[in-house]
Design an enzyme around this catalytic site. Structure first.
Site, PDB file in Angstrom:
ATOM      1  N   ASN A   7       0.876  -1.175   0.000  1.00 41.32           N
ATOM      2  CA  ASN A   7       0.000   0.000   0.000  1.00 41.32           C
ATOM      3  C   ASN A   7       0.917   1.231   0.000  1.00 41.32           C
ATOM      4  OD1 ASN A   7      -1.868   1.981   0.376  1.00 41.32           O
ATOM      5  ND2 ASN A   7      -2.712   1.166   2.284  1.00 41.32           N
ATOM      6  N   ARG A  91      -2.536  -2.213  -3.499  1.00 40.53           N
ATOM      7  CA  ARG A  91      -3.740  -1.433  -3.279  1.00 40.53           C
ATOM      8  C   ARG A  91      -3.691  -0.238  -4.224  1.00 40.53           C
ATOM      9  NH1 ARG A  91      -6.135   1.615   2.024  1.00 40.53           N
ATOM     10  NH2 ARG A  91      -8.171   1.748   1.112  1.00 40.53           N
ATOM     11  N   HIS A 180     -13.339   2.589  -0.099  1.00 36.24           N
ATOM     12  CA  HIS A 180     -13.325   1.507   0.899  1.00 36.24           C
ATOM     13  C   HIS A 180     -13.851   0.222   0.258  1.00 36.24           C
ATOM     14  CE1 HIS A 180     -14.045   4.748   4.209  1.00 36.24           C
ATOM     15  NE2 HIS A 180     -12.757   4.536   4.065  1.00 36.24           N
ATOM     16  N   ARG A 241     -14.177  15.083   7.337  1.00 36.85           N
ATOM     17  CA  ARG A 241     -14.916  15.362   6.095  1.00 36.85           C
ATOM     18  C   ARG A 241     -16.382  15.643   6.406  1.00 36.85           C
ATOM     19  NH1 ARG A 241     -12.751  10.149   3.716  1.00 36.85           N
ATOM     20  NH2 ARG A 241     -10.666  10.665   2.975  1.00 36.85           N
ATOM     21  N   GLU A 384      -8.231  -5.412   4.996  1.00 35.85           N
ATOM     22  CA  GLU A 384      -8.046  -5.094   3.578  1.00 35.85           C
ATOM     23  C   GLU A 384      -6.828  -5.806   2.998  1.00 35.85           C
ATOM     24  OE1 GLU A 384      -9.233  -0.795   2.632  1.00 35.85           O
ATOM     25  OE2 GLU A 384      -9.060  -0.822   4.796  1.00 35.85           O
TER      26      GLU A 384
END
Ligand code: AMP
Length: 399
Positions: A7, A91, A180, A241, A384
Site C-alpha cells: 500500500n 492497493r 473503501h 470530512r 483489507e
C-alpha cells in the site's frame, strides 16, 4: 505460497507478507518519509522485537529494496529468497470506469492508473510508484492491482449517475464510484460466510465506520449502492470530512470568504466533520470522553454522525426492499459498542434486537443480534490486506 501486499502512499509504503496456506501474517512494516529527510523502515515479525532502520530513501524504489532486504535478512527476515514471494498485490485507489475487478498488472493497466491521476490525485501517482518499485526490484514476479473503486462498479446506472448533464459523464466519467471498496467486499463476503446466509437471503448493509466512513448495500456480494461518490467526500459525516452537503454551500463560502473552490473543498475534506462540529477532535475516543464529561458540542458531533449513519441504513433497507444483515466494521464500528447499540435501538422498527452481552465482545467476528432479531447484526473486523492477498492469488491464478 507467500503474497506480498503493498500500500504505497506519496511518502510512505506499507507492506504485509502473508502466508496463504493459513492466511497468517509473516511480517509487516512501514517505510516513512520517503523522499524526505529522516526516512526510516519499521519491520515487524510476530514474536520478535521491531527492527528499525534509519536510512535515506530518496525514492519508492529504494524503499522497496530495503523492504526486500529486511524480508530476507538472516536475523529479522522471514524468507530465504525473494523468489519465495509468489505474487505482489497492490492497493490502488482508482481504476476509473475501466476496471470493475482486480487485474494482473501490465503496461495497459499502468496506463489506466496514470489516466486516473485526476480522479485520485493524492493516491494514484503513489500507487503507481509502488508498482514500478516492485517491478524494478522483483522482475518476473506477477503484480495484481486491487482497486478501491472496483466494488462500487457493481452499481446500476440509476444508482451511480449524478443527475447532472450527461455530457459530464460522457466526457469525464463523473459518477459515483465509492471507496473503501476492498473493505466492503471483504466484510460483506465474510458476513455471508460467517453468518451462513443462504442464497436469496444475502441483502447486506456494511457500515465501515472509521476516520473515513462509508456505508454500502450489496446483494449476494454485488454492490447495489454505496455512500462515497466521485471522491471520498460524499456520504457520512466523518472525522474531518463533511460528507453530504448542498453544493450551494461551496459557492456561498467561496463568495463570502473570498476563497477559491479548491480552498473550500480543502475545508470540507480536512477541517469539517465531527472535528468541526465538536471543536475538539476527529477521534471518537476523545469525543465520547468529552460527551461523558458534559461537553455539548461533542454530544452534537456524535449525534450528527449517528443521524447520518441511520439515514443511509434506512435508505438502503428501502432500496433493497429489506435487509438480511447489517455489519459494523473499522475503528469505530469494531470498537464503539455504545454507538452500535444506540444505532440499533433506532432500528427497532425494523425488528432489530441486540444482545448487549454479545455486543461487548471485541476483536473477532461476532453476531451481536439476539435470536429473535428480524435482521441479523454482526461485527466483523475488516482486513483489507488479506482481501488484497486473496484477490492476488485468484487473479494471478495461483490456486
Ligand atoms: P480507522 O480509520 O478505521 O482506523 O478508525 C479510526 C477511528 O476509530 C478513530 O476515530 C478512533 O477514535 C476510533 N476508535 C478506535 N478505537 C476506538 C474505541 N475503543 N472506541 C471508540 N472509537 C474507537
Amino acid at each position: 505460497m507467500k503474497v506480498l501486499v503493498i500500500n504505497a502512499g506519496s511518502s510512505s509504503l506499507k507492506y504485509q507478507l502473508i502466508d496463504m496456506e493459513d492466511e497468517s501474517v509473516k511480517a509487516k512494516g512501514l517505510c516513512e518519509r520517503i523522499g524526505m529527510e529522516g526516512s526510516k523502515l519499521t519491520h515487524k515479525v510476530p514474536g520478535k522485537a521491531d527492527y528499525v532502520e534509519k536510512r535515506e530513501m530518496p525514492t519508492h524504489k529504494t524503499a522497496m529494496q530495503m523492504v526486500l532486504e529486511a524480508l530476507v535478512d538472516p536475523e529479522h527476515g522471514v524468507l530465504k529468497n525473494i523468489n519465495d514471494i509468489s505474487a505482489v498485490g497492490h492497493r490502488v485507489l482508482h481504476g476509473g470506469s475501466t476496471y470493475t475487478e482486480s487485474i494482473l498488472v501490465d503496461d495497459n493497466v499502468k496506463k489506466v492508473i496514470r489516466e486516473c491521476f485526476d480522479l485520485g490525485p493524492l493516491h494514484n501517482p503513489a500507487n503507481l510508484m509502488g508498482i514500478e518499485a516492485c517491478e524494478a526490484n522483483m522482475p518476473g514476479t506477477p503484480g495484481v492491482a486491487v482497486f478501491d473503486t472496483a466494488f462500487g462498479m457493481g452499481m446500476e446506472p440509476y444508482a451511480y449517475l449524478y443527475a447532472i448533464p450527461m455530457e459530464y459523464y460522457d466526457k469525464y466519467k463523473i459518477r459515483r464510484y465509492g471507496f473503501h471498496g476492498t473493505s466492503h467486499m471483504f466484510v460483506s463476503g465474510e458476513t455471508i460466510k460467517f453468518g451462513k446466509l443462504p442464497a436469496g437471503h444475502q441483502k447486506v448493509i456494511v457500515a465501515h465506520l472509521g476516520n473515513g466512513a462509508s456505508v454500502s448495500a450489496s446483494i449476494g456480494g454485488k454492490c447495489v449502492d454505496t455512500s462515497m461518490g466521485l471522491t471520498p467526500l460524499e456520504g457520512l459525516v466523518m472525522g474531518t470530512r463533511s460528507g453530504d452537503i448542498d453544493p450551494a454551500v461551496v459557492q456561498f463560502i467561496a463568495n463570502h470568504e473570498n476563497k477559491t473552490v479548491d480552498e473550500v473543498l480543502n475545508i470540507l475534506n480536512k477541517k469539517s466533520g465531527v472535528e468541526a462540529l465538536s471543536g475538539i477532535s476527529s477521534d471518537f475516543r476523545d469525543l465520547s470522553k468529552a460527551e461523558a464529561e458534559g461537553n455539548k458540542r461533542a454530544a452534537l458531533a456524535l449525534a450528527s454522525f449517528k443521524h447520518r449513519v441511520l439515514k443511509y441504513i434506512g435508505a438502503y433497507i428501502a432500496e433493497m426492499n429489506g435487509c438480511d444483515a447489517i455489519t459494523f466494521t473499522a475503528g469505530i464500528g469494531e470498537n464503539d459498542a455504545a454507538l452500535r447499540e444506540s444505532i440499533c435501538a433506532n432500528l427497532s422498527y425494523a425488528g432489530i434486537v441486540i444482545d448487549p452481552e454479545k455486543n461487548k465482545i471485541r476483536g473477532k467476528n461476532v453476531e451481536i443480534s439476539a435470536p429473535e432479531s428480524k435482521i441479523r447484526v454482526f461485527v466483523i473486523p475488516t482486513n483489507e490486506e488479506l482481501a488484497i492477498a486473496r484477490e492476488t492469488v485468484r487473479v494471478a491464478g495461483l490456486k
